[in-house]
Write a protein that holds these residues in place. Structure first.
Motif: not given
Ligand code: GLY
Length: 373
Positions: A48, A54, A251, A264, A307, A334
């Protein structure tokens, strides 16, 4: 063998973007990856490009995210040309859906707080005109017209291939064991396949950079910790959505092939890369609540990525203090895919001796005591 101008460690989307940007400057670059291109979180990310939806509030992440988003159309056109790989940039906009009156009030306030972003508050009827499959019980949605998405693994691969067409050397399956130094000057890295010499080393290793003692020795550590994100793919018939739809932390991203990604979870300090029954149940429940017709969609799979998060959610981009020739580009949490082109631009500026521009000052690694020590 002659020393490279730059060694990039890590073949995720950040490392590949940095290698490509440096190769574009006609500098020699070696990209080292322990497994394969995009074998970490870049290979599973939803891709995304959604800085407004965000960001929790106006600030550096939003500003830098918007600057990086603006770089995508030209970058993707260039990559298609150079690599023959299409990263599938789609620019459908996003709908940030309010599930309650309280959320609707908060989103309308955000609309007012960000007057220059062409955001548009839509009542239920207007939101369902754009996405008729949204649940009738929603309270409205904030439309962010510029938000986009790409296929993250394709983007990483296109960047890596394009870098090689410009002379970069891509070495996969070559884990890096540590830095090689001459006093306080970094002069290369030790790998499983021997020494690689280079004038500058850029650490783009995402989570592995958090295990930095092995890299930096007594020089220090990096404040990066994992946040697991589980994601799944549905095969709705017919395709359920046109735009990116968000509600809370969930999302839905419609792919060009008709599939729909649902992400997520946010699970702190989990090192396990599996998708779990609980994670899948949570995501499916939220997806069906938002778009009830998805109860009939085929289930195409689930996966997870870790992440690399810093305490303030901003990446570490800049010279590593006290070690000449070491640059960090890690901890993108993210926003790795979104910030990849801008990060590559910033790192290239550093390699060319231009320093970090003022607007990127919030990314300086030494904002954290661990790095200054
Ligand atoms: N950028 C979306 C996520 O980290 O879930």
């Amino acid at each position: 063998m002659r020393a490279a101008d730059v060694i990039v460690v890590g073949g995720g989307v950040i490392g590949c973007a940095v290698a490509y940007a440096i190769a574009r400057e006609r500098l020699s670059v070696v990209l080292l990856e322990g497994e394969d291109v995009a074998s970490g979180v870049s290979g599973v990310a939803a891709g995304m490009l959604a800085p407004v939806s965000e960001a929790a509030s106006p600030g550096p992440l939003l500003r830098l995210g918007l600057a990086s988003l603006a770089l995508f159309p030209d970058l993707v056109a260039e990559l298609r040309e150079r690599s023959g790989i299409d990263p599938e940039l789609e620019r459908p906009g996003s709908l940030r859906v309010a599930a309650s009156d309280g959320e609707a009030r908060a989103l309308r306030e955000r609309d007012r707080a960000l007057p220059s972003f062409d955001l548009e508050w839509l009542d239920v009827a207007a939101a369902r005109q754009i996405e008729p499959s949204l649940a009738p019980g929603i309270r409205g949605a904030l439309f962010c017209p510029h938000e986009s998405h790409v296929r993250s693994p394709l983007l990483a691969r296109a960047l890596a291939v394009a870098a090689t067409t410009l002379g970069a050397e891509l070495r996969v399956g070559v884990p890096v064991r540590g830095l090689v130094r001459d006093g306080s000057r970094v002069c290369g890295v030790e790998t499983a396949a021997g020494l690689v010499e280079g004038a500058t080393v850029v650490l783009c290793t995402g989570l592995a950079a958090g295990q930095a003692r092995a890299w930096l020795g007594e020089a220090g550590t990096l404040p990066i910790a994992p946040v697991r994100g589980q994601i799944l793919s549905l095969a709705p018939r017919p395709p359920a959505l046109r735009t990116i739809v968000r509600s809370g932390s969930t999302y839905l991203v419609p792919r060009r092939d008709g599939s729909l990604l649902v992400g997520a979870t946010e699970e702190r300090a989990v090192f396990d890369r599996r998708a779990t029954a609980a994670g899948v149940a949570q995501l499916l429940g939220e997806a069906i609540r938002l778009v009830p017709g998805l109860d009939d969609a085929g289930f195409a799979g689930a996966w997870a990525g870790l992440r690399p998060a810093t305490p303030d959610q901003l990446p570490l981009v800049g010279p590593y203090p006290g070690l000449d020739g070491l640059v960090l580009a890690a901890g993108h949490h993210r926003s790795g895919v979104l910030l990849a082109p801008l990060t590559a631009q910033l790192v290239t500026g550093l390699v060319l001796g231009k320093g970090l521009p003022e607007e990127a000052a919030p990314l300086r690694p030494e904002r954290f005591a661990e790095v200054r020590a």
